[in-house]
Each structure stands twice: as C-alpha cells, then as structure tokens.
Write a protein that holds these residues in place. Structure first.
Motif, PDB file in Angstrom:
ATOM      1  N   SER A 156     -40.931  -6.549  36.271  1.00  5.49           N
ATOM      2  CA  SER A 156     -41.143  -7.141  37.446  1.00  5.49           C
ATOM      3  C   SER A 156     -42.817  -6.973  37.583  1.00  5.49           C
ATOM      4  CB  SER A 156     -40.492  -6.026  38.048  1.00  5.49           C
ATOM      5  OG  SER A 156     -40.480  -6.902  40.030  1.00  5.49           O
ATOM      6  N   HIS A 157     -43.195  -6.209  37.936  1.00 11.22           N
ATOM      7  CA  HIS A 157     -44.688  -5.799  38.223  1.00 11.22           C
ATOM      8  C   HIS A 157     -45.130  -7.684  36.581  1.00 11.22           C
ATOM      9  CE1 HIS A 157     -48.538  -4.320  38.625  1.00 11.22           C
ATOM     10  NE2 HIS A 157     -48.785  -4.376  37.742  1.00 11.22           N
ATOM     11  N   VAL A 158     -45.545  -7.478  36.189  1.00 14.17           N
ATOM     12  CA  VAL A 158     -45.216  -8.199  35.119  1.00 14.17           C
ATOM     13  C   VAL A 158     -45.985  -9.286  35.665  1.00 14.17           C
ATOM     14  CG1 VAL A 158     -46.572  -9.423  32.883  1.00 14.17           C
ATOM     15  CG2 VAL A 158     -46.083  -6.615  32.786  1.00 14.17           C
ATOM     16  N   GLN A 159     -43.865 -10.245  36.064  1.00 12.90           N
ATOM     17  CA  GLN A 159     -44.027 -11.213  36.282  1.00 12.90           C
ATOM     18  C   GLN A 159     -44.453 -11.565  37.589  1.00 12.90           C
ATOM     19  OE1 GLN A 159     -39.240 -10.964  36.050  1.00 12.90           O
ATOM     20  NE2 GLN A 159     -39.242 -10.883  33.529  1.00 12.90           N
ATOM     21  N   HIS A 160     -44.337 -10.963  38.896  1.00 10.27           N
ATOM     22  CA  HIS A 160     -45.425 -11.063  39.804  1.00 10.27           C
ATOM     23  C   HIS A 160     -46.426 -11.254  39.853  1.00 10.27           C
ATOM     24  CE1 HIS A 160     -45.005 -10.671  43.982  1.00 10.27           C
ATOM     25  NE2 HIS A 160     -46.284  -9.896  44.326  1.00 10.27           N
ATOM     26  N   ASN A 161     -47.150 -10.086  38.786  1.00 15.37           N
ATOM     27  CA  ASN A 161     -48.988 -10.630  38.395  1.00 15.37           C
ATOM     28  C   ASN A 161     -49.185 -11.403  37.640  1.00 15.37           C
ATOM     29  OD1 ASN A 161     -49.827  -7.997  41.375  1.00 15.37           O
ATOM     30  ND2 ASN A 161     -47.707  -7.174  39.851  1.00 15.37           N
ATOM     31  N   TYR A 162     -47.911 -11.235  36.318  1.00 19.75           N
ATOM     32  CA  TYR A 162     -48.945 -12.076  35.353  1.00 19.75           C
ATOM     33  C   TYR A 162     -47.749 -12.500  34.848  1.00 19.75           C
ATOM     34  CZ  TYR A 162     -52.250  -7.723  36.288  1.00 19.75           C
ATOM     35  OH  TYR A 162     -52.812  -6.882  36.794  1.00 19.75           O
ATOM     36  N   PRO A 163     -47.819 -13.601  35.261  1.00 22.96           N
ATOM     37  CA  PRO A 163     -46.431 -14.479  34.985  1.00 22.96           C
ATOM     38  C   PRO A 163     -46.873 -14.955  33.442  1.00 22.96           C
ATOM     39  CG  PRO A 163     -47.498 -15.587  36.839  1.00 22.96           C
ATOM     40  CD  PRO A 163     -48.021 -14.243  36.390  1.00 22.96           C
ATOM     41  N   ALA A 164     -47.416 -15.427  33.374  1.00 19.36           N
ATOM     42  CA  ALA A 164     -47.882 -15.681  32.106  1.00 19.36           C
ATOM     43  C   ALA A 164     -47.319 -15.394  30.696  1.00 19.36           C
ATOM     44  CB  ALA A 164     -49.711 -16.384  31.924  1.00 19.36           C
ATOM     45  N   LEU A 165     -48.108 -13.876  30.775  1.00 21.84           N
ATOM     46  CA  LEU A 165     -47.387 -13.455  29.868  1.00 21.84           C
ATOM     47  C   LEU A 165     -46.201 -12.562  29.475  1.00 21.84           C
ATOM     48  CD1 LEU A 165     -50.390  -9.752  30.803  1.00 21.84           C
ATOM     49  CD2 LEU A 165     -50.915 -11.650  29.522  1.00 21.84           C
ATOM     50  N   ASP A 166     -45.028 -12.745  30.380  1.00 22.07           N
ATOM     51  CA  ASP A 166     -43.990 -13.190  29.478  1.00 22.07           C
ATOM     52  C   ASP A 166     -43.723 -12.246  29.095  1.00 22.07           C
ATOM     53  OD1 ASP A 166     -41.217 -14.298  29.219  1.00 22.07           O
ATOM     54  OD2 ASP A 166     -41.888 -14.975  27.189  1.00 22.07           O
ATOM     55  N   PRO A 167     -43.222 -10.744  29.519  1.00 22.93           N
ATOM     56  CA  PRO A 167     -43.103  -9.350  28.564  1.00 22.93           C
ATOM     57  C   PRO A 167     -41.594  -9.609  27.874  1.00 22.93           C
ATOM     58  CG  PRO A 167     -42.669  -9.197  31.256  1.00 22.93           C
ATOM     59  CD  PRO A 167     -42.916 -10.557  30.622  1.00 22.93           C
ATOM     60  N   LEU A 168     -41.384  -9.317  26.875  1.00 24.15           N
ATOM     61  CA  LEU A 168     -40.074  -8.270  26.349  1.00 24.15           C
ATOM     62  C   LEU A 168     -40.047  -7.372  26.507  1.00 24.15           C
ATOM     63  CD1 LEU A 168     -37.313  -9.017  24.909  1.00 24.15           C
ATOM     64  CD2 LEU A 168     -38.983  -9.164  22.616  1.00 24.15           C
ATOM     65  N   LEU A 169     -39.234  -6.690  26.157  1.00 24.29           N
ATOM     66  CA  LEU A 169     -39.213  -4.749  26.039  1.00 24.29           C
ATOM     67  C   LEU A 169     -38.246  -4.501  25.439  1.00 24.29           C
ATOM     68  CD1 LEU A 169     -40.430  -5.222  28.812  1.00 24.29           C
ATOM     69  CD2 LEU A 169     -38.894  -3.051  29.347  1.00 24.29           C
ATOM     70  N   THR A 170     -38.886  -3.808  24.415  1.00 28.20           N
ATOM     71  CA  THR A 170     -38.223  -2.753  23.615  1.00 28.20           C
ATOM     72  C   THR A 170     -38.087  -1.567  22.941  1.00 28.20           C
ATOM     73  OG1 THR A 170     -36.751  -3.500  21.296  1.00 28.20           O
ATOM     74  CG2 THR A 170     -39.853  -4.300  21.247  1.00 28.20           C
ATOM     75  N   GLY A 171     -38.018  -0.779  21.850  1.00 17.66           N
ATOM     76  CA  GLY A 171     -38.421  -0.075  21.717  1.00 17.66           C
ATOM     77  C   GLY A 171     -37.528   1.285  21.487  1.00 17.66           C
ATOM     78  N   GLY A 172     -37.528   1.780  21.272  1.00 17.51           N
ATOM     79  CA  GLY A 172     -36.658   3.206  21.431  1.00 17.51           C
ATOM     80  C   GLY A 172     -36.311   3.523  22.057  1.00 17.51           C
ATOM     81  N   MET A 173     -37.079   3.580  23.564  1.00 12.53           N
ATOM     82  CA  MET A 173     -36.380   3.871  25.488  1.00 12.53           C
ATOM     83  C   MET A 173     -35.856   2.987  25.079  1.00 12.53           C
ATOM     84  SD  MET A 173     -36.995   6.033  27.512  1.00 12.53           S
ATOM     85  CE  MET A 173     -37.453   6.812  29.389  1.00 12.53           C
ATOM     86  N   ASP A 174     -36.110   1.360  25.062  1.00  9.52           N
ATOM     87  CA  ASP A 174     -35.601   0.521  26.115  1.00  9.52           C
ATOM     88  C   ASP A 174     -33.996   0.994  24.991  1.00  9.52           C
ATOM     89  OD1 ASP A 174     -34.721  -1.901  27.571  1.00  9.52           O
ATOM     90  OD2 ASP A 174     -35.010  -2.898  25.328  1.00  9.52           O
ATOM     91  N   LEU A 175     -34.025   0.579  24.113  1.00  8.96           N
ATOM     92  CA  LEU A 175     -32.518   0.487  23.452  1.00  8.96           C
ATOM     93  C   LEU A 175     -31.938   2.162  23.363  1.00  8.96           C
ATOM     94  CD1 LEU A 175     -33.492  -0.075  19.857  1.00  8.96           C
ATOM     95  CD2 LEU A 175     -32.200  -1.639  21.695  1.00  8.96           C
ATOM     96  N   ARG A 176     -32.442   3.120  24.195  1.00  8.83           N
ATOM     97  CA  ARG A 176     -31.516   4.386  24.244  1.00  8.83           C
ATOM     98  C   ARG A 176     -30.627   4.534  25.446  1.00  8.83           C
ATOM     99  NH1 ARG A 176     -33.565  10.676  25.218  1.00  8.83           N
ATOM    100  NH2 ARG A 176     -33.782   9.032  27.133  1.00  8.83           N
TER     101      ARG A 176
END
Length: 322
Positions: free
Chosen positions: A170-190
């Motif tokens: 939400s922070h990325v999309q609000h402040n840096y919309p061009a970065l188009d973030p994708l979250l993954t990794g152990g924390m996200d999956l767990r």
C-alpha cells in the motif's frame, strides 16, 4: 447436572466471542523452551529469522540502472528499515553505493548511488569482472528489469503479519506507483498458509457439526433424541473454546486439530450412551431405569475409555512444543 450444564453453556456463550483464531509459531513453544529463546534472540539481535522478498519492476530491460528508479528504491528501502518489525534490507542499492565508495578511496561521502545509467552499468560490470564469490542473480534478474529486496522480519502472529503485508505494498503504490511491488518469500507464504489453514479449519469444524447433527437425527429417527445427543457432543468443545478465549490462547491449526479429535470422542460417547438408553427404553422400562442401565453398561465404558485417552494424550504436556 442440568444446572451445571446450563452454567457451562452460559459461560461458553460469554467467552466464545473472545476467541482469537490466529497463529504464532513461537508461542507454540513453552516460554523456557530453547527453541523459543533462540528465535526471540535472533529477532532481538538480527531483527528476524524469516525474510520477506519484495520484487520491484523498473518497467523496462536494463531499467534497474536508471538513477531515478534506484533513488525511489533507496527511499523505499529506508522506509522499510525504519519500521519496527523489519531489519536491515539487502538489495542492489547497497552494492552500488559500496562500489562507489570503494572506487573513491573509501570516502564515506561517496557512499551514494551512481548519478547516471552509464555509471551504474560500469559499477555492475566492474563487480562481475572482479571475480566476486557471489553474483547478483539473487537480487536482480538477468535482463536487469526486476530488482529484489530481501527484508528480514521479526516473528509475529499471522494476523499482525497480514497487516504488515498489506501496509508495505500500500505504501509503495501510494508513493511509488511505478515500482509495481510483488511480495513473496518465506514470510508471505507462511502467513498465507496460516490464514488459509485457520479459516479452512473453522469452516470444516462448522461443517462437521452440521453433518453430525443431521447424522444424529437420522440415526435415532427422532428430533428430540437427536438434539439431546448433540448437546453433550458440542458442549465440551464450546466450554474448552471459551476457556481458551478467556485466557487469550490462540485457536490455531494445532488446537483446531485437537478440537476435531475431541469432538470425535464426544460424539462417539454420545452415540454409545444414547443407543443403549433407547434400546432399554423400547423394552418398556421407565426413563430412570433406562438411564441407570445405559450408564451402568455404556457409561462406565465411556468414562474409562475417555480417561485412558486423557492420560495418553497428557504425555504431550511434558513436551516443549505445546
């Protein structure tokens, strides 16, 4: 018995809304457990044993060399490192700033990003040509479009982790919309696994209760005796859930599994006692005689089998894993 049962039911109705369906891996170990202490130590010193990977898109091939893109990543990385739940982030930005400083006599004033695409390209070429022990394929892709931030995160409950995982994009999309973030990794999956499992177990528990209730009605061919059988099958679960809610104990995947087993035992006991009671009742015996007969035959076996199961499962109380 009726007053005691009613009191238990009222207590359960009062306490059940306090139940928290959540998961926290650390709290599943006793406070004096070595495993729990080690995880808390790593959280305290290194700010997390799990990592969250944030994939950022520069929007074009060789885009990770763009100074404006790198500047936005640097700002976002600083915001991440300033959060209470996260530790030092590892990304391409750190490598580029370290190379810049090394090429300028290790002057701290040059610990900054390259100012042009050409400079960034030269830095990356220099790193690749230096025979470094590690390449940069774990923090950027081969065509230099995507960049990966490796973010250590402290242990937390699944509900808190879900909030954190919603706040970051939400922070990325609000402040840096061009970065188009994708979250993954152990924390996200767990976190996704814990939330999915908790919701699935809750639905399964409710579905099982409905199916068992229908089964009782069909088995005894009586609405009255079906409902009477449901009460002792469900009340122990409600009572235990109410106690857990009152003491702030999470209902996670493990406790839901135990709850399912407990309901199975309670249903089994109810069927034995009610079947024996109805069999005697159909011979013309009075209600009191039927109850005495059912409790003398099935009731005694039910109590002893339940006691054996309790003692058997109580062995787990000695384990460090709760």
């Amino acid at each position: 018995i009726l007053l005691g049962g009613a009191a238990c039911l009222l207590f359960a109705i009062y306490a059940i809304p306090k139940i928290q369906i959540d998961t926290n891996y650390v709290t599943q170990f006793k406070e004096n457990s070595v495993v729990r202490q080690d995880i808390l130590y790593l959280d305290r010193i290194f700010k997390g044993v799990l990592t969250l990977d944030v994939i950022l898109d520069s929007g074009e091939i060789e885009g990770v060399k763009d100074p404006e893109f790198l500047r936005q990543v640097e700002e976002f990385q600083a915001w991440l490192e300033g959060r209470e739940a996260t530790g030092p982030v590892n990304s391409l930005v750190d490598y580029l700033k370290e190379i810049n400083q090394a090429l300028n006599g290790d002057d701290p004033a040059y610990y900054r990003l390259p100012t042009s695409r050409e400079m960034a390209a030269q830095f990356l070429l220099l790193y690749d040509s230096s025979g470094a022990n590690e390449d940069l394929s774990d923090i950027k892709d081969f065509v230099n479009r995507y960049l990966r931030l490796i973010v250590p995160i402290v242990n937390m409950a699944a509900s808190d982790a879900r909030i954190e995982l919603q706040t970051i994009p939400s922070h990325v999309q609000h402040n840096y919309p061009a970065l188009d973030p994708l979250l993954t990794g152990g924390m996200d999956l767990r976190t996704a696994q814990d939330v999915y499992a908790a919701a699935g177990m809750s639905r399964s528990f409710g579905t099982a209760l409905i199916v068992i209730s229908i089964f009782f009605l069909v088995l005894f061919r009586s609405f009255k005796y079906g409902v009477l059988s449901i009460i002792p099958s469900v009340l122990p679960i409600l009572l235990t859930g109410g106690i857990a809610g009152l003491f702030g104990i999470y209902l996670d995947l493990n406790t839901m599994l135990v709850g399912a087993m407990t309901m199975g035992i309670a249903v089994d006991d109810s069927i034995h006692v009610m079947s024996r009671y109805l069999a005697v009742k159909q011979t013309g015996a009075s209600t009191r005689q039927a109850i005495e007969h059912a409790m003398r035959e099935s009731g005694r076996a039910v109590i002893f089998s339940s006691a054996v199961l309790i003692v058997g499962f109580s062995v787990f109380c000695l384990a460090s894993f709760t």
